[in-house]
Design a protein around this motif. Structure first.
Motif, PDB file in Angstrom:
ATOM      1  N   ILE A  23      -4.784  -6.302   0.933  1.00 27.91           N
ATOM      2  CA  ILE A  23      -3.552  -5.564   0.613  1.00 27.91           C
ATOM      3  C   ILE A  23      -3.041  -4.944   1.907  1.00 27.91           C
ATOM      4  O   ILE A  23      -3.796  -4.306   2.648  1.00 27.91           O
ATOM      5  CB  ILE A  23      -3.806  -4.457  -0.432  1.00 27.91           C
ATOM      6  CG1 ILE A  23      -4.207  -5.074  -1.769  1.00 27.91           C
ATOM      7  CG2 ILE A  23      -2.576  -3.565  -0.598  1.00 27.91           C
ATOM      8  CD1 ILE A  23      -4.580  -4.062  -2.831  1.00 27.91           C
ATOM      9  N   ASP A  24      -1.766  -5.123   2.157  1.00 26.98           N
ATOM     10  CA  ASP A  24      -1.124  -4.495   3.310  1.00 26.98           C
ATOM     11  C   ASP A  24      -0.889  -3.026   2.944  1.00 26.98           C
ATOM     12  O   ASP A  24       0.044  -2.709   2.205  1.00 26.98           O
ATOM     13  CB  ASP A  24       0.187  -5.209   3.611  1.00 26.98           C
ATOM     14  CG  ASP A  24       0.924  -4.646   4.816  1.00 26.98           C
ATOM     15  OD1 ASP A  24       0.735  -3.458   5.137  1.00 26.98           O
ATOM     16  OD2 ASP A  24       1.703  -5.406   5.407  1.00 26.98           O
ATOM     17  N   ARG A  25      -1.771  -2.169   3.434  1.00 27.01           N
ATOM     18  CA  ARG A  25      -1.725  -0.755   3.044  1.00 27.01           C
ATOM     19  C   ARG A  25      -0.449  -0.072   3.533  1.00 27.01           C
ATOM     20  O   ARG A  25       0.048   0.857   2.896  1.00 27.01           O
ATOM     21  CB  ARG A  25      -2.954  -0.007   3.576  1.00 27.01           C
ATOM     22  CG  ARG A  25      -4.292  -0.479   3.031  1.00 27.01           C
ATOM     23  CD  ARG A  25      -4.515  -0.133   1.577  1.00 27.01           C
ATOM     24  NE  ARG A  25      -4.491   1.259   1.257  1.00 27.01           N
ATOM     25  CZ  ARG A  25      -5.537   2.085   1.261  1.00 27.01           C
ATOM     26  NH1 ARG A  25      -6.737   1.623   1.564  1.00 27.01           N
ATOM     27  NH2 ARG A  25      -5.398   3.346   0.935  1.00 27.01           N
ATOM     28  N   GLU A  26       0.085  -0.508   4.651  1.00 28.26           N
ATOM     29  CA  GLU A  26       1.336   0.072   5.150  1.00 28.26           C
ATOM     30  C   GLU A  26       2.480  -0.247   4.182  1.00 28.26           C
ATOM     31  O   GLU A  26       3.285   0.615   3.855  1.00 28.26           O
ATOM     32  CB  GLU A  26       1.650  -0.474   6.542  1.00 28.26           C
ATOM     33  CG  GLU A  26       2.912   0.099   7.144  1.00 28.26           C
ATOM     34  CD  GLU A  26       3.199  -0.474   8.525  1.00 28.26           C
ATOM     35  OE1 GLU A  26       4.394  -0.660   8.825  1.00 28.26           O
ATOM     36  OE2 GLU A  26       2.244  -0.746   9.277  1.00 28.26           O
ATOM     37  N   HIS A  27       2.527  -1.479   3.730  1.00 21.70           N
ATOM     38  CA  HIS A  27       3.548  -1.882   2.758  1.00 21.70           C
ATOM     39  C   HIS A  27       3.400  -1.073   1.466  1.00 21.70           C
ATOM     40  O   HIS A  27       4.390  -0.562   0.930  1.00 21.70           O
ATOM     41  CB  HIS A  27       3.429  -3.382   2.465  1.00 21.70           C
ATOM     42  CG  HIS A  27       4.362  -3.863   1.411  1.00 21.70           C
ATOM     43  ND1 HIS A  27       5.678  -4.175   1.672  1.00 21.70           N
ATOM     44  CD2 HIS A  27       4.177  -4.067   0.083  1.00 21.70           C
ATOM     45  CE1 HIS A  27       6.261  -4.554   0.545  1.00 21.70           C
ATOM     46  NE2 HIS A  27       5.373  -4.504  -0.434  1.00 21.70           N
ATOM     47  N   LEU A  28       2.173  -0.959   0.980  1.00 23.30           N
ATOM     48  CA  LEU A  28       1.919  -0.194  -0.238  1.00 23.30           C
ATOM     49  C   LEU A  28       2.359   1.256  -0.073  1.00 23.30           C
ATOM     50  O   LEU A  28       3.011   1.816  -0.962  1.00 23.30           O
ATOM     51  CB  LEU A  28       0.433  -0.257  -0.612  1.00 23.30           C
ATOM     52  CG  LEU A  28       0.008   0.560  -1.830  1.00 23.30           C
ATOM     53  CD1 LEU A  28       0.693   0.058  -3.097  1.00 23.30           C
ATOM     54  CD2 LEU A  28      -1.511   0.514  -1.975  1.00 23.30           C
ATOM     55  N   ALA A  29       2.022   1.851   1.054  1.00 24.30           N
ATOM     56  CA  ALA A  29       2.414   3.245   1.301  1.00 24.30           C
ATOM     57  C   ALA A  29       3.933   3.405   1.289  1.00 24.30           C
ATOM     58  O   ALA A  29       4.465   4.358   0.703  1.00 24.30           O
ATOM     59  CB  ALA A  29       1.841   3.721   2.635  1.00 24.30           C
ATOM     60  N   LYS A  30       4.632   2.461   1.906  1.00 23.86           N
ATOM     61  CA  LYS A  30       6.099   2.522   1.900  1.00 23.86           C
ATOM     62  C   LYS A  30       6.647   2.392   0.483  1.00 23.86           C
ATOM     63  O   LYS A  30       7.567   3.108   0.088  1.00 23.86           O
ATOM     64  CB  LYS A  30       6.683   1.426   2.782  1.00 23.86           C
ATOM     65  CG  LYS A  30       6.534   1.685   4.256  1.00 23.86           C
ATOM     66  CD  LYS A  30       7.109   0.524   5.055  1.00 23.86           C
ATOM     67  CE  LYS A  30       6.886   0.720   6.527  1.00 23.86           C
ATOM     68  NZ  LYS A  30       7.373  -0.443   7.310  1.00 23.86           N
ATOM     69  N   HIS A  34       4.761   6.992   0.516  1.00 22.30           N
ATOM     70  CA  HIS A  34       3.643   7.646   1.211  1.00 22.30           C
ATOM     71  C   HIS A  34       2.958   8.716   0.360  1.00 22.30           C
ATOM     72  O   HIS A  34       2.427   9.685   0.880  1.00 22.30           O
ATOM     73  CB  HIS A  34       4.107   8.218   2.558  1.00 22.30           C
ATOM     74  CG  HIS A  34       4.608   7.148   3.476  1.00 22.30           C
ATOM     75  ND1 HIS A  34       3.767   6.377   4.237  1.00 22.30           N
ATOM     76  CD2 HIS A  34       5.857   6.693   3.731  1.00 22.30           C
ATOM     77  CE1 HIS A  34       4.470   5.508   4.928  1.00 22.30           C
ATOM     78  NE2 HIS A  34       5.745   5.673   4.634  1.00 22.30           N
ATOM     79  N   ASP A  35       2.959   8.512  -0.944  1.00 21.93           N
ATOM     80  CA  ASP A  35       2.289   9.411  -1.886  1.00 21.93           C
ATOM     81  C   ASP A  35       0.964   8.751  -2.294  1.00 21.93           C
ATOM     82  O   ASP A  35       0.954   7.778  -3.051  1.00 21.93           O
ATOM     83  CB  ASP A  35       3.183   9.639  -3.099  1.00 21.93           C
ATOM     84  CG  ASP A  35       2.587  10.559  -4.143  1.00 21.93           C
ATOM     85  OD1 ASP A  35       1.341  10.649  -4.259  1.00 21.93           O
ATOM     86  OD2 ASP A  35       3.370  11.188  -4.883  1.00 21.93           O
ATOM     87  N   ILE A  40      -2.615   5.133  -5.853  1.00 25.57           N
ATOM     88  CA  ILE A  40      -3.752   4.904  -6.745  1.00 25.57           C
ATOM     89  C   ILE A  40      -3.270   4.495  -8.131  1.00 25.57           C
ATOM     90  O   ILE A  40      -3.791   3.554  -8.737  1.00 25.57           O
ATOM     91  CB  ILE A  40      -4.661   6.160  -6.827  1.00 25.57           C
ATOM     92  CG1 ILE A  40      -5.261   6.492  -5.456  1.00 25.57           C
ATOM     93  CG2 ILE A  40      -5.742   5.991  -7.889  1.00 25.57           C
ATOM     94  CD1 ILE A  40      -6.130   5.397  -4.873  1.00 25.57           C
ATOM     95  N   GLU A  41      -2.263   5.175  -8.633  1.00 21.73           N
ATOM     96  CA  GLU A  41      -1.732   4.849  -9.959  1.00 21.73           C
ATOM     97  C   GLU A  41      -1.118   3.447  -9.985  1.00 21.73           C
ATOM     98  O   GLU A  41      -1.335   2.683 -10.928  1.00 21.73           O
ATOM     99  CB  GLU A  41      -0.694   5.898 -10.385  1.00 21.73           C
ATOM    100  CG  GLU A  41      -0.296   5.803 -11.830  1.00 21.73           C
ATOM    101  CD  GLU A  41      -1.474   5.942 -12.797  1.00 21.73           C
ATOM    102  OE1 GLU A  41      -1.438   5.262 -13.834  1.00 21.73           O
ATOM    103  OE2 GLU A  41      -2.426   6.702 -12.523  1.00 21.73           O
ATOM    104  N   VAL A  42      -0.386   3.098  -8.950  1.00 23.80           N
ATOM    105  CA  VAL A  42       0.223   1.768  -8.861  1.00 23.80           C
ATOM    106  C   VAL A  42      -0.865   0.698  -8.784  1.00 23.80           C
ATOM    107  O   VAL A  42      -0.770  -0.350  -9.430  1.00 23.80           O
ATOM    108  CB  VAL A  42       1.185   1.693  -7.654  1.00 23.80           C
ATOM    109  CG1 VAL A  42       1.555   0.257  -7.319  1.00 23.80           C
ATOM    110  CG2 VAL A  42       2.436   2.519  -7.924  1.00 23.80           C
ATOM    111  N   LEU A  43      -1.906   0.946  -7.998  1.00 16.83           N
ATOM    112  CA  LEU A  43      -3.001  -0.019  -7.891  1.00 16.83           C
ATOM    113  C   LEU A  43      -3.726  -0.203  -9.222  1.00 16.83           C
ATOM    114  O   LEU A  43      -4.088  -1.329  -9.589  1.00 16.83           O
ATOM    115  CB  LEU A  43      -3.979   0.390  -6.796  1.00 16.83           C
ATOM    116  CG  LEU A  43      -3.444   0.259  -5.369  1.00 16.83           C
ATOM    117  CD1 LEU A  43      -4.433   0.850  -4.377  1.00 16.83           C
ATOM    118  CD2 LEU A  43      -3.115  -1.192  -5.032  1.00 16.83           C
TER     119      LEU A  43
END
Length: 130
Positions: A23-30, A34-35, A40-43
Motif C-alpha cells: 500500500i502506498d502509505r503517502e497516497h492513503l494519507a492524502k 492525513h488523519d 485505520i477506518e478506511v483500511l
C-alpha cells in the motif's frame, strides 16, 4: 481541483507504486486528509469489502459478473493505494471486453496480491493498537 491533480499524477506517474509495501502509505494519507484514525477506518472497511468481492469474483461464472467484480476491486484498491492489485484487474477486464475468458491463474494471482494487502493492513491496524 486537488483531487483532479492527484488523479492526473497517478495516471502520469505509475512508477511511484509500491513504495515500502503493498500500500502506498503517502497516497492513503492524502486520501484520508492525513488523519491517522481515518486511515485505520478506511483500511478496515477496505479489508471487509475486498474480501467479499474476491469471494464473489471466485464464484462468478458470467463474463459481466466477473468484469463487475474486477472493476470494484480495481477501484477499491486504487483508492487506498494498493496499486499492484489495482493494476492487475484491468488486464482481466480488457481480456473480457475482447471476448477472451479469464483463466483461474489470473484470479488466483489477484487473490494472492489481495491477501498480501490484507496482511499488510492487519499489521497497520495492530501497530495502531486497534
Amino acid at each position: 481541483m486537488g483531487r483532479v491533480a492527484g488523479f492526473v499524477e497517478y495516471v502520469e506517474n505509475p512508477g511511484r507504486r509500491r513504495a515500502g509495501g503493498p500500500i502506498d502509505r503517502e497516497h492513503l494519507a492524502k486520501q484520508c486528509l492525513h488523519d491517522a484514525n481515518l486511515e485505520i477506518e478506511v483500511l478496515r472497511l477496505f479489508d471487509e469489502t475486498i474480501t467479499r468481492y474476491v469471494e464473489r469474483l471466485s464464484a462468478a461464472r458470467e463474463p459481466e459478473e466477473i468484469r463487475m467484480n474486477l472493476h470494484v476491486i480495481k477501484g477499491a484498491a486504487a483508492g487506498i493505494g494498493a496499486f499492484t492489485v489495482a493494476d492487475m484487474a484491468p488486464q482481466a477486464e480488457d481480456a473480457l471486453r475482447e471476448g477472451w475468458s479469464v483463466g483461474t491463474e489470473l484470479i488466483e494471482d489477484l487473490s494472492m496480491a489481495v491477501e498480501e494487502v490484507r496482511g499488510y493492513i492487519a499489521g497497520i491496524v495492530a501497530e495502531a493498537g486497534e
